[in-house]
Design an enzyme around this catalytic site. Structure first.
Site, short mmCIF file in Angstrom:
data_model
loop_
_atom_site.label_atom_id
_atom_site.label_comp_id
_atom_site.label_asym_id
_atom_site.label_seq_id
_atom_site.Cartn_x
_atom_site.Cartn_y
_atom_site.Cartn_z
N GLU A 267 0.84 -1.21 0.00
CA GLU A 267 0.00 0.00 0.00
C GLU A 267 0.87 1.24 0.00
O GLU A 267 0.66 2.18 0.77
CB GLU A 267 -0.92 0.00 1.23
CG GLU A 267 -1.74 -1.27 1.38
CD GLU A 267 -2.74 -1.23 2.53
OE1 GLU A 267 -2.99 -0.15 3.09
OE2 GLU A 267 -3.29 -2.30 2.85
C1 XIL Z 1 -8.33 2.96 3.15
C2 XIL Z 1 -8.96 3.45 1.86
O1 XIL Z 1 -7.96 3.92 1.00
C3 XIL Z 1 -9.95 4.57 2.14
O2 XIL Z 1 -10.66 4.94 0.97
C4 XIL Z 1 -10.95 4.14 3.21
O3 XIL Z 1 -11.78 5.21 3.55
C5 XIL Z 1 -10.22 3.64 4.45
O4 XIL Z 1 -9.31 2.60 4.09
N1 XIL Z 1 -4.75 0.18 5.50
C6 XIL Z 1 -5.47 -0.66 4.68
C7 XIL Z 1 -6.34 -0.10 3.64
O5 XIL Z 1 -5.27 -1.90 4.75
O6 XIL Z 1 -7.45 -0.91 3.39
C8 XIL Z 1 -6.80 1.31 3.99
O7 XIL Z 1 -7.54 1.83 2.88
C9 XIL Z 1 -5.61 2.17 4.33
C10 XIL Z 1 -4.87 1.61 5.53
#
Ligand code: XIL
Length: 383
Positions: A267
């Site tokens: 991510e």
């Molecule tokens: C985030 C999304 O990007 C947003 O749109 C949502 O509002 C909240 O979640 N860790 C994770 C992801 O594993 O699923 C998260 O994604 C960010 C932090």
């Protein structure tokens, strides 16, 4: 006059032949078809992006084109989280997840399922379960139905997300409370049964901080001792311009891969904005929303910070390349800055610049900086 014309024609000819000499033919073609991220790193790791509903539906053709040109892996940013895909006990929303998988298949991409067991964005009906047998059945039906539906189509699952506290102990989630620590083994075993070919990951943030790293190593070892299949550890990579250090990132890549599993950066984004947690003595209840100090670049990112971001991305990718034998995939949490969740987290309504493409979908300095790492390698190997 005639002489003048002759002179200009000769000068023009000289200029033209001269410039052609400086630029060999192959270089001209390279300029016209510049390298993309996925081509640049095709022998190193997959390059992925998290995509939202509009990107899954391909509503914007420019965005859709960029996605398939630059990336060879996709993760659903939200639509496979339990509150969306399994909103009530007997109800599943498969429309968007099906489209997501079709998009990945159509473009021959490595498809990531995110995520099966997570305390956040959790379906309210699961959150409310008080009984352990009922919780076991909920996880079982969730995993069997979803993983079973995409068997052989989804390449990799984030089976459990964010199960750890910052000190490396297990987070006191509704899963831990109802089922004890064995819920992790159960989740991995159920997923492996539902799709034996899928690659199974444990995914978390702050995975480069020593205490949490130790906790993650313990967690993976426990799964392995319990006979559960785990293929990889996901380092989320929500980082900033200074932290974590390259040393800590490297230590984590090594620590996880020494467990005999792959590492994925799942991510990646790099915020350029101040963090409320960095403000010494800051009142955590203070309202940071609308505070201009916390949103310093509402219109444009200054060149100096753009350069810092490019350098940071370049350093990080140089490290990833050094360990490419251990890293399966590097996924960005979004395609461009406008899409990034960092514009609204941890403070709502800011303007952040954490990704490789700007708000007009143009590649930023950071994009060029990481591509140039491989161009440099190419030059070195030519010499
Ligand atoms: C985030 C999304 O990007 C947003 O749109 C949502 O509002 C909240 O979640 N860790 C994770 C992801 O594993 O699923 C998260 O994604 C960010 C932090």
């Amino acid at each position: 006059m005639k002489n003048n014309r002759l002179f200009f024609t000769a000068a023009l000819l000289l200029l033209l032949t001269g410039s052609c000499k400086e630029k060999p033919k192959d270089q001209i073609t390279e300029d016209i078809h510049p390298a993309t991220l996925q081509e640049t790193f095709k022998n190193d790791f997959y390059i992925g992006a998290a995509i939202n509903v509009n990107q899954i539906k391909e509503t914007d053709s420019l965005m859709a084109g960029l996605l398939k040109k630059e990336f060879n892996s996709i993760t659903a940013e939200n639509m496979m989280k339990s509150m969306h895909i399994h909103p009530a006990k007997d109800s599943f929303n498969f429309e968007i997840p099906d489209k997501f998988v079709e998009l990945g298949q159509k473009n021959n991409m490595y498809i990531v399922g995110h995520t099966l067991v997570w305390h956040s964005q959790l379906s309210p009906w699961i959150e409310k379960i008080k009984d352990s047998t009922e919780m076991h059945h909920a996880i079982q039906s969730h995993i069997n139905t979803i993983v079973g539906r995409y068997k052989g189509k989804i390449n990799s699952w984030d089976v459990v997300n964010e199960a750890l506290n910052e000190d490396g102990t297990l987070r006191n989630s509704v899963f831990l409370e109802r089922l004890g620590e064995n819920y992790l083994t159960t989740a991995f075993k159920l997923t492996a049964e539902a799709d034996p070919d899928a690659e199974l990951y444990y995914n978390d943030y702050n995975m480069c901080q020593p205490a949490k790293r130790d906790g993650a190593v313990k967690l993976v070892k426990k799964l392995q001792e319990n006979g559960a299949k785990i293929n990889g550890v996901g380092i989320q990579g929500h980082w900033n311009l200074n932290s974590p250090s390259l040393e800590e990132i490297e230590k984590s890549i090594l620590a996880y891969s020494q467990l005999g599993v792959d590492v994925a950066i799942t991510e990646l984004d790099i915020t350029v904005l101040p963090s409320p947690w960095d403000l010494q003595g800051a009142d955590v209840n203070q309202n940071f929303e609308g505070n201009p100090k916390m949103n310093p670049y509402p219109d444009k990112l200054p060149d100096s910070i753009q350069d810092k971001l490019a350098k940071r991305y370049q350093d990080i990718f140089a490290l990833f390349l050094k360990h490419k034998d251990k890293i399966k995939r590097v996924t960005f949490w979004g395609v461009n800055d406008a899409q990034s969740w960092k514009n609204d987290w941890p403070i709502k309504g800011r303007t952040d610049f954490p990704l490789l493409f700007d708000r007009n979908l143009k590649p930023k300095e950071a994009y060029k900086a990481i591509i140039s790492l491989k161009e440099k390698n190419k030059e070195d190997s030519r010499q």
